[in-house]
Write a protein that holds these residues in place. Structure first.
Motif, PDB file in Angstrom:
ATOM      1  N   ALA A 193       8.767  13.482   3.021  1.00  0.00           N
ATOM      2  CA  ALA A 193       9.910  14.402   3.079  1.00  0.00           C
ATOM      3  C   ALA A 193       9.517  15.705   3.768  1.00  0.00           C
ATOM      4  CB  ALA A 193      10.434  14.673   1.675  1.00  0.00           C
ATOM      5  N   GLU A 194       8.333  16.199   3.464  1.00  0.00           N
ATOM      6  CA  GLU A 194       7.850  17.439   4.078  1.00  0.00           C
ATOM      7  C   GLU A 194       7.695  17.289   5.594  1.00  0.00           C
ATOM      8  OE1 GLU A 194       4.025  20.392   3.543  1.00  0.00           O
ATOM      9  OE2 GLU A 194       4.584  19.064   1.896  1.00  0.00           O
ATOM     10  N   LEU A 195       7.326  16.091   6.027  1.00  0.00           N
ATOM     11  CA  LEU A 195       7.154  15.806   7.448  1.00  0.00           C
ATOM     12  C   LEU A 195       8.451  15.349   8.117  1.00  0.00           C
ATOM     13  CD1 LEU A 195       3.723  13.983   7.174  1.00  0.00           C
ATOM     14  CD2 LEU A 195       4.137  16.156   8.339  1.00  0.00           C
ATOM     15  N   ASP A 196       9.530  15.247   7.359  1.00  0.00           N
ATOM     16  CA  ASP A 196      10.835  14.778   7.847  1.00  0.00           C
ATOM     17  C   ASP A 196      10.783  13.333   8.340  1.00  0.00           C
ATOM     18  OD1 ASP A 196      12.224  17.154   7.298  1.00  0.00           O
ATOM     19  OD2 ASP A 196      11.520  18.043   9.185  1.00  0.00           O
ATOM     20  N   TYR A 197       9.981  12.486   7.661  1.00  0.00           N
ATOM     21  CA  TYR A 197       9.902  11.067   7.985  1.00  0.00           C
ATOM     22  C   TYR A 197      10.942  10.313   7.155  1.00  0.00           C
ATOM     23  CZ  TYR A 197       5.291  11.897  10.129  1.00  0.00           C
ATOM     24  OH  TYR A 197       4.254  12.329  10.903  1.00  0.00           O
ATOM     25  N   GLU A 198      11.488   9.255   7.714  1.00  0.00           N
ATOM     26  CA  GLU A 198      12.453   8.436   6.996  1.00  0.00           C
ATOM     27  C   GLU A 198      11.782   7.486   6.015  1.00  0.00           C
ATOM     28  OE1 GLU A 198      15.244   6.497   9.561  1.00  0.00           O
ATOM     29  OE2 GLU A 198      15.634   8.333  10.686  1.00  0.00           O
ATOM     30  N   THR A 199      10.528   7.121   6.275  1.00  0.00           N
ATOM     31  CA  THR A 199       9.789   6.223   5.390  1.00  0.00           C
ATOM     32  C   THR A 199       8.501   6.906   4.944  1.00  0.00           C
ATOM     33  OG1 THR A 199       8.408   5.145   7.068  1.00  0.00           O
ATOM     34  CG2 THR A 199      10.630   4.253   6.738  1.00  0.00           C
ATOM     35  N   ASN A 200       7.805   6.266   4.025  1.00  0.00           N
ATOM     36  CA  ASN A 200       6.537   6.836   3.561  1.00  0.00           C
ATOM     37  C   ASN A 200       5.339   6.194   4.265  1.00  0.00           C
ATOM     38  OD1 ASN A 200       6.775   4.349   2.197  1.00  0.00           O
ATOM     39  ND2 ASN A 200       5.454   5.067   0.553  1.00  0.00           N
ATOM     40  N   ARG A 201       5.547   5.650   5.462  1.00  0.00           N
ATOM     41  CA  ARG A 201       4.453   5.079   6.255  1.00  0.00           C
ATOM     42  C   ARG A 201       4.356   5.809   7.591  1.00  0.00           C
ATOM     43  NH1 ARG A 201       6.445   0.059   4.019  1.00  0.00           N
ATOM     44  NH2 ARG A 201       4.886  -0.657   2.511  1.00  0.00           N
ATOM     45  N   THR A 202       3.114   5.925   8.061  1.00  0.00           N
ATOM     46  CA  THR A 202       2.883   6.552   9.361  1.00  0.00           C
ATOM     47  C   THR A 202       1.684   5.904  10.033  1.00  0.00           C
ATOM     48  OG1 THR A 202       2.653   8.679  10.504  1.00  0.00           O
ATOM     49  CG2 THR A 202       1.418   8.411   8.442  1.00  0.00           C
ATOM     50  N   VAL A 203       1.568   6.095  11.329  1.00  0.00           N
ATOM     51  CA  VAL A 203       0.471   5.553  12.116  1.00  0.00           C
ATOM     52  C   VAL A 203      -0.495   6.688  12.425  1.00  0.00           C
ATOM     53  CG1 VAL A 203      -0.169   4.437  14.291  1.00  0.00           C
ATOM     54  CG2 VAL A 203       1.954   3.804  13.140  1.00  0.00           C
ATOM     55  N   VAL A 204      -1.789   6.431  12.229  1.00  0.00           N
ATOM     56  CA  VAL A 204      -2.822   7.420  12.518  1.00  0.00           C
ATOM     57  C   VAL A 204      -3.865   6.770  13.418  1.00  0.00           C
ATOM     58  CG1 VAL A 204      -4.497   9.051  11.566  1.00  0.00           C
ATOM     59  CG2 VAL A 204      -2.446   8.466  10.243  1.00  0.00           C
ATOM     60  N   LYS A 205      -4.112   7.397  14.554  1.00  0.00           N
ATOM     61  CA  LYS A 205      -5.078   6.883  15.529  1.00  0.00           C
ATOM     62  C   LYS A 205      -6.501   7.029  14.998  1.00  0.00           C
ATOM     63  CE  LYS A 205      -6.552   7.621  20.270  1.00  0.00           C
ATOM     64  NZ  LYS A 205      -6.377   8.448  21.463  1.00  0.00           N
ATOM     65  N   HIS A 206      -7.346   6.014  15.290  1.00  0.00           N
ATOM     66  CA  HIS A 206      -8.758   6.111  14.938  1.00  0.00           C
ATOM     67  C   HIS A 206      -9.314   7.383  15.585  1.00  0.00           C
ATOM     68  CE1 HIS A 206      -8.752   2.194  13.156  1.00  0.00           C
ATOM     69  NE2 HIS A 206      -8.569   1.557  14.293  1.00  0.00           N
ATOM     70  N   GLY A 207     -10.107   8.119  14.877  1.00  0.00           N
ATOM     71  CA  GLY A 207     -10.654   9.372  15.377  1.00  0.00           C
ATOM     72  C   GLY A 207      -9.869  10.583  14.905  1.00  0.00           C
ATOM     73  N   ASN A 208      -8.653  10.349  14.376  1.00  0.00           N
ATOM     74  CA  ASN A 208      -7.817  11.450  13.896  1.00  0.00           C
ATOM     75  C   ASN A 208      -7.740  11.494  12.379  1.00  0.00           C
ATOM     76  OD1 ASN A 208      -7.325  12.181  16.519  1.00  0.00           O
ATOM     77  ND2 ASN A 208      -5.296  11.272  16.613  1.00  0.00           N
ATOM     78  N   TYR A 209      -8.695  10.868  11.719  1.00  0.00           N
ATOM     79  CA  TYR A 209      -8.718  10.882  10.255  1.00  0.00           C
ATOM     80  C   TYR A 209     -10.151  10.860   9.760  1.00  0.00           C
ATOM     81  CZ  TYR A 209      -9.445   5.836  10.830  1.00  0.00           C
ATOM     82  OH  TYR A 209      -9.930   4.617  11.201  1.00  0.00           O
ATOM     83  N   THR A 210     -10.293  11.131   8.466  1.00  0.00           N
ATOM     84  CA  THR A 210     -11.578  11.049   7.785  1.00  0.00           C
ATOM     85  C   THR A 210     -11.412  10.123   6.589  1.00  0.00           C
ATOM     86  OG1 THR A 210     -12.088  13.327   8.391  1.00  0.00           O
ATOM     87  CG2 THR A 210     -13.386  12.368   6.622  1.00  0.00           C
ATOM     88  N   VAL A 211     -12.310   9.172   6.429  1.00  0.00           N
ATOM     89  CA  VAL A 211     -12.273   8.283   5.265  1.00  0.00           C
ATOM     90  C   VAL A 211     -12.801   9.073   4.075  1.00  0.00           C
ATOM     91  CG1 VAL A 211     -13.134   6.144   4.233  1.00  0.00           C
ATOM     92  CG2 VAL A 211     -12.617   6.233   6.686  1.00  0.00           C
ATOM     93  N   THR A 212     -11.980   9.187   3.025  1.00  0.00           N
ATOM     94  CA  THR A 212     -12.391   9.948   1.840  1.00  0.00           C
ATOM     95  C   THR A 212     -12.875   9.061   0.715  1.00  0.00           C
ATOM     96  OG1 THR A 212     -10.113  10.055   1.040  1.00  0.00           O
ATOM     97  CG2 THR A 212     -10.908  11.904   2.381  1.00  0.00           C
ATOM     98  N   SER A 213     -12.374   7.826   0.662  1.00  0.00           N
ATOM     99  CA  SER A 213     -12.892   6.857  -0.316  1.00  0.00           C
ATOM    100  C   SER A 213     -12.653   5.452   0.196  1.00  0.00           C
ATOM    101  CB  SER A 213     -12.259   7.047  -1.704  1.00  0.00           C
ATOM    102  OG  SER A 213     -10.895   6.731  -1.670  1.00  0.00           O
ATOM    103  N   MET A 214     -13.599   4.585  -0.112  1.00  0.00           N
ATOM    104  CA  MET A 214     -13.526   3.205   0.345  1.00  0.00           C
ATOM    105  C   MET A 214     -13.045   2.312  -0.784  1.00  0.00           C
ATOM    106  SD  MET A 214     -16.975   2.878   2.635  1.00  0.00           S
ATOM    107  CE  MET A 214     -18.069   3.383   1.340  1.00  0.00           C
ATOM    108  N   ASP A 215     -12.350   1.261  -0.409  1.00  0.00           N
ATOM    109  CA  ASP A 215     -11.915   0.256  -1.370  1.00  0.00           C
ATOM    110  C   ASP A 215     -13.153  -0.522  -1.824  1.00  0.00           C
ATOM    111  OD1 ASP A 215     -10.671  -1.643  -2.895  1.00  0.00           O
ATOM    112  OD2 ASP A 215      -9.796  -2.719  -1.184  1.00  0.00           O
ATOM    113  N   LEU A 216     -13.548  -0.350  -3.056  1.00  0.00           N
ATOM    114  CA  LEU A 216     -14.759  -0.992  -3.563  1.00  0.00           C
ATOM    115  C   LEU A 216     -14.548  -2.450  -3.958  1.00  0.00           C
ATOM    116  CD1 LEU A 216     -16.138   1.966  -5.675  1.00  0.00           C
ATOM    117  CD2 LEU A 216     -16.735   1.322  -3.353  1.00  0.00           C
ATOM    118  N   ALA A 217     -13.300  -2.924  -3.924  1.00  0.00           N
ATOM    119  CA  ALA A 217     -12.997  -4.303  -4.310  1.00  0.00           C
ATOM    120  C   ALA A 217     -13.353  -5.298  -3.210  1.00  0.00           C
ATOM    121  CB  ALA A 217     -11.523  -4.433  -4.661  1.00  0.00           C
ATOM    122  N   ARG A 218     -13.707  -4.814  -2.030  1.00  0.00           N
ATOM    123  CA  ARG A 218     -14.030  -5.725  -0.921  1.00  0.00           C
ATOM    124  C   ARG A 218     -15.317  -6.423  -1.150  1.00  0.00           C
ATOM    125  NH1 ARG A 218     -13.439  -1.859   3.972  1.00  0.00           N
ATOM    126  NH2 ARG A 218     -13.081  -0.356   2.431  1.00  0.00           N
TER     127      ARG A 218
END
Length: 66
Positions: A41-66
């Protein structure tokens, strides 16, 4: 930088703010991320999904179930 995988939590920047999201789908050049409804809502998106290009994010936690 490690590429995010399904189930990982990442941080990324939009409109000079940092947002957190859960990776749902991995693509060759990006990931599809689920964000909180409030963030969408703050970003004015219609859905709660977005696309983020590799290199434009930081992994903060990994899924340990893998």
């Amino acid at each position: 930088m490690r590429k995010a995988r399904n189930g990982d939590t990442i941080e990324f920047q939009r409109k000079k703010q940092v947002f957190e999201g859960l990776v749902e789908i991995e693509r060759e050049n990006s990931v599809i991320v689920s964000i909180k409804k409030e963030a969408a809502a703050e970003l004015d998106y219609e859905t709660n999904r977005t696309v983020v290009k590799h290199g434009n994010y930081t992994v903060t936690s990994m899924d340990l179930a893998r």
